[in-house]
Design a protein around this motif. Structure first.
Motif, PDB file in Angstrom:
ATOM      1  N   MET A  72       0.834  -1.206   0.000  1.00 57.62           N
ATOM      2  CA  MET A  72       0.000   0.000   0.000  1.00 57.62           C
ATOM      3  C   MET A  72       0.869   1.257   0.000  1.00 57.62           C
ATOM      4  N   ASP A  75       2.204   2.271  -3.186  1.00 65.79           N
ATOM      5  CA  ASP A  75       1.162   2.560  -4.185  1.00 65.79           C
ATOM      6  C   ASP A  75       1.021   1.465  -5.227  1.00 65.79           C
ATOM      7  N   GLY A  77      -1.043  -1.199  -7.025  1.00 67.47           N
ATOM      8  CA  GLY A  77      -2.489  -1.297  -7.200  1.00 67.47           C
ATOM      9  C   GLY A  77      -2.876  -1.951  -8.508  1.00 67.47           C
ATOM     10  N   ASP A  80      -0.727  -3.294 -11.690  1.00 65.22           N
ATOM     11  CA  ASP A  80       0.705  -3.416 -11.417  1.00 65.22           C
ATOM     12  C   ASP A  80       1.075  -4.894 -11.291  1.00 65.22           C
ATOM     13  N   LYS A 129       6.356  -3.552 -10.818  1.00 63.64           N
ATOM     14  CA  LYS A 129       6.596  -2.489  -9.845  1.00 63.64           C
ATOM     15  C   LYS A 129       7.459  -2.956  -8.677  1.00 63.64           C
ATOM     16  N   ASN A 210       5.061   5.988   6.243  1.00 62.02           N
ATOM     17  CA  ASN A 210       3.896   5.655   5.424  1.00 62.02           C
ATOM     18  C   ASN A 210       3.345   4.289   5.825  1.00 62.02           C
ATOM     19  N   ARG A 214      -0.355   3.344   7.371  1.00 65.98           N
ATOM     20  CA  ARG A 214      -1.284   2.388   6.741  1.00 65.98           C
ATOM     21  C   ARG A 214      -1.836   1.398   7.752  1.00 65.98           C
ATOM     22  N   ASP A 227      -5.543   8.215   4.003  1.00 67.97           N
ATOM     23  CA  ASP A 227      -5.609   7.175   2.982  1.00 67.97           C
ATOM     24  C   ASP A 227      -6.744   6.200   3.267  1.00 67.97           C
ATOM     25  N   GLU A 229      -6.702   3.250   1.575  1.00 71.02           N
ATOM     26  CA  GLU A 229      -6.001   1.965   1.537  1.00 71.02           C
ATOM     27  C   GLU A 229      -5.188   1.833   2.814  1.00 71.02           C
ATOM     28  N   CYS A 230      -5.815   1.214   3.809  1.00 70.66           N
ATOM     29  CA  CYS A 230      -5.213   1.143   5.132  1.00 70.66           C
ATOM     30  C   CYS A 230      -5.877   0.009   5.899  1.00 70.66           C
TER      31      CYS A 230
END
Length: 376
Positions: A72, A75, A77, A80, A129, A210, A214, A227, A229-230
């Motif tokens: 997360m 990034d 997602g 990817d 990625k 970060n 999350r 965010d 996405e956590c």
């Protein structure tokens, strides 16, 4: 069926040797009044980061949360691609899939079960990625080469070290090499809590912040959420206290694991078995001792009758699981998944741990020899 004469892995014996320390840690937590976060978590995070040689450790609820939180934060997602081993525990893949990304399996070394760097290079596309090596069974992946590949292609490396606490590559501990390393402290791990727990180590301070966010509802400041996405995933203070106790014993336990593996390697030579090997400038920590034989089912049943339990890590290739039915037709004929299916059909984990006695290990060896003497 005989009653077990040898434990597969004896957690009670492992914990009994340090019981006064564990009891003191539990009492300290209860008396502290800190039941979420607090000094026990901070102390373990600091000590574990120092142990692996990273600047940061973020405690999580479990190993899969650790993987998810790092992806997360990077990034990762929809659309990817993340390069993963074909043969591994399914959590590695699930952490990728839950974010809408695509796990791209690659072959592993037949003797060490870790990613083949040449297979990684061949799997890279414009959508790649992250490279996600797994230090399976406690043997480190060739991280120096993997980091070189990642740097050349501008990719991140997130290694899954659920089974590799204390392992080293080229003089560096796992946890200090990749962009981020994800840990499980499930009770049976080399460094195991007395419940579920996990963590992330990294020397990228921005990434660490970060990742921590999350796992806290996407929030760095109370009631301010950045965010969607956590998740809610924290290391429990009680488990942190237990882990800090066990951390001081980890190197000694890993040394004992290496002795057990050496005993098995010597005692099982000459049998029609594929034995695990150590390759490269590495220090493995032997989370498991995994052999392979086409007669896996017969050998397992024979050992069970002799009171010797075994396990299979892992009995099904991931694309044969219903969870990945949609990818099966696309991936099942790739070299990585054909290899994974073959390994899953042959692999068998023998009783293993730092607290097995030589007498117990000899019982296992004698039974394996007896099986092949009767089944030539």
């Amino acid at each position: 069926m005989a009653s077990p004469r040898v434990a597969f892995f004896d957690l009670n014996t492992a914990n009994a040797g340090i019981l006064p320390e564990l009891e003191a840690a539990a009492l300290r937590v209860v008396r502290s009044g800190w039941f979420i976060g607090g000094p026990e978590v901070t102390t373990f995070e600091k000590n574990f980061a120092a142990y692996v040689g990273a600047s940061q450790c973020i405690g999580t609820g479990n190993g899969m949360d650790a993987l998810s939180m790092v992806l997360m934060a990077l990034d990762v997602g929809e659309g990817d691609e993340v390069i993963v081993p074909g043969h591994t525990f399914i959590a590695t893949w699930l952490a990728v899939s839950k974010l809408g990304a695509v796990p791209v399996p690659v072959s592993v070394d037949e003797d060490t079960y870790v990613m083949d760097p040449e297979a990684i290079e061949a799997a890279i596309t414009p959508r790649t990625k992250v490279i996600m090596p797994v230090h399976l069974y406690g043997h480190p992946a060739p991280m120096t080469r993997i980091m070189e590949i990642a740097k050349r292609h501008n990719l991140k490396v997130v290694d899954d070290a659920a089974q590799a606490q204390g392992a080293e590559v080229d003089g560096k501990r796992i946890g200090s090499i990749g962009d981020a390393t994800c840990w499980s402290f499930y009770p049976a791990k080399n460094l195991g809590a007395l419940g579920d727990a996990g963590g992330v180590t990294t020397s990228d301070d921005a990434l660490a912040a970060n990742v921590r966010k999350r796992g806290n509802y996407g929030s760095e400041k109370k009631y301010v959420h950045d965010d969607m996405e956590c998740m809610n995933s924290r290391l429990d203070p009680m488990q942190a206290a237990f882990l800090d106790v066990k951390l001081s014993h980890l190197d000694a336990w890993n040394a004992q694991r290496r002795e057990v593996a050496a005993f098995y390697n010597d005692a099982l030579q000459g049998l029609p078995l594929h034995l695990p090997q150590v390759k490269g400038n590495v220090v493995p920590v032997w989370h498991m001792y995994v052999i392979r034989t086409p007669k896996r089912e017969e050998l397992q049943a024979y050992l069970q009758e002799k009171g010797i339990p075994t396990l299979i890590h892992y009995p099904h290739a991931i694309t044969d699981q219903r969870a990945y039915a949609t990818l099966k037709s696309e991936l099942e004929h790739t070299p990585a998944m054909q290899q994974a299916r073959r390994i899953s059909a042959e692999c068998l984990s023998l009783p293993f741990g730092p607290h097995h006695t030589r007498e117990e290990l000899q019982m296992v060896v004698d039974a394996v020899h007896a099986f092949f003497a009767e089944n030539r």
